[in-house]
Design a protein around this motif. Structure first.
Motif, PDB file in Angstrom:
ATOM      1  N   ASP A 173       2.368   1.548  -3.674  1.00  8.25           N
ATOM      2  CA  ASP A 173       1.162   2.314  -4.463  1.00  8.25           C
ATOM      3  C   ASP A 173       0.927   3.609  -4.135  1.00  8.25           C
ATOM      4  N   ARG A 174       0.887   3.932  -2.678  1.00  5.84           N
ATOM      5  CA  ARG A 174       0.622   5.404  -2.607  1.00  5.84           C
ATOM      6  C   ARG A 174       1.524   6.378  -3.049  1.00  5.84           C
ATOM      7  N   ALA A 202       1.557   6.614  -6.840  1.00  3.51           N
ATOM      8  CA  ALA A 202       0.281   7.745  -7.246  1.00  3.51           C
ATOM      9  C   ALA A 202       0.802   8.985  -6.984  1.00  3.51           C
ATOM     10  N   GLU A 203       1.300   9.448  -5.628  1.00  9.50           N
ATOM     11  CA  GLU A 203       1.890  10.704  -5.531  1.00  9.50           C
ATOM     12  C   GLU A 203       2.897  11.168  -6.782  1.00  9.50           C
ATOM     13  N   GLU A 260       0.925  -1.274  -0.148  1.00  9.77           N
ATOM     14  CA  GLU A 260       0.037  -0.049  -0.147  1.00  9.77           C
ATOM     15  C   GLU A 260       1.028   1.357   0.038  1.00  9.77           C
ATOM     16  N   THR A 261       1.920   1.289   0.684  1.00  2.00           N
ATOM     17  CA  THR A 261       2.764   2.406   0.754  1.00  2.00           C
ATOM     18  C   THR A 261       3.497   2.508  -0.788  1.00  2.00           C
TER      19      THR A 261
END
Length: 97
Positions: A52-53, A56-57, A49-50
């Motif tokens: 992926d985040r 995205a950023e 999740e980190t």
């Protein structure tokens, strides 16, 4: 843009080499420029999740940079006119006008 990219690379460097649990190998069994490769426990859900985040950023920041008016090297309307050939441009054509 540089700081988030550096943070992302540092975070990736601390993760296991395989996203999913994967068996390692000894040099000679398979090619490895690093020598023996240990087993990879894979990434945890939180690590995935980190990553992926952070991706995205980085995509969002990249889009903001590319879409910013000073991020464009040429004004599109200054050099592209439908039906306009290079012969109709002035001899000392400057796309940055």
């Amino acid at each position: 843009m540089t700081a988030p990219h550096a943070e992302h690379r540092a975070d990736l460097a601390g993760l296991p080499w395989g996203v999913e649990p994967t068996a390692g190998w000894k040099r000679g069994e398979r090619f490895s420029h690093r020598g023996d490769v240990p087993d990879s426990p894979g990434w945890s859900v939180e690590q995935k999740e980190t990553v992926d985040r952070m991706w995205a950023e980085l995509r969002k920041l990249s889009i903001a940079v590319v879409d910013h008016p000073t991020g464009r090297p040429f004004r599109v309307e200054a050099w592209w006119t439908p039906g306009c050939s290079s012969r109709s441009r002035p001899a000392r054509w400057n796309p940055m006008r």
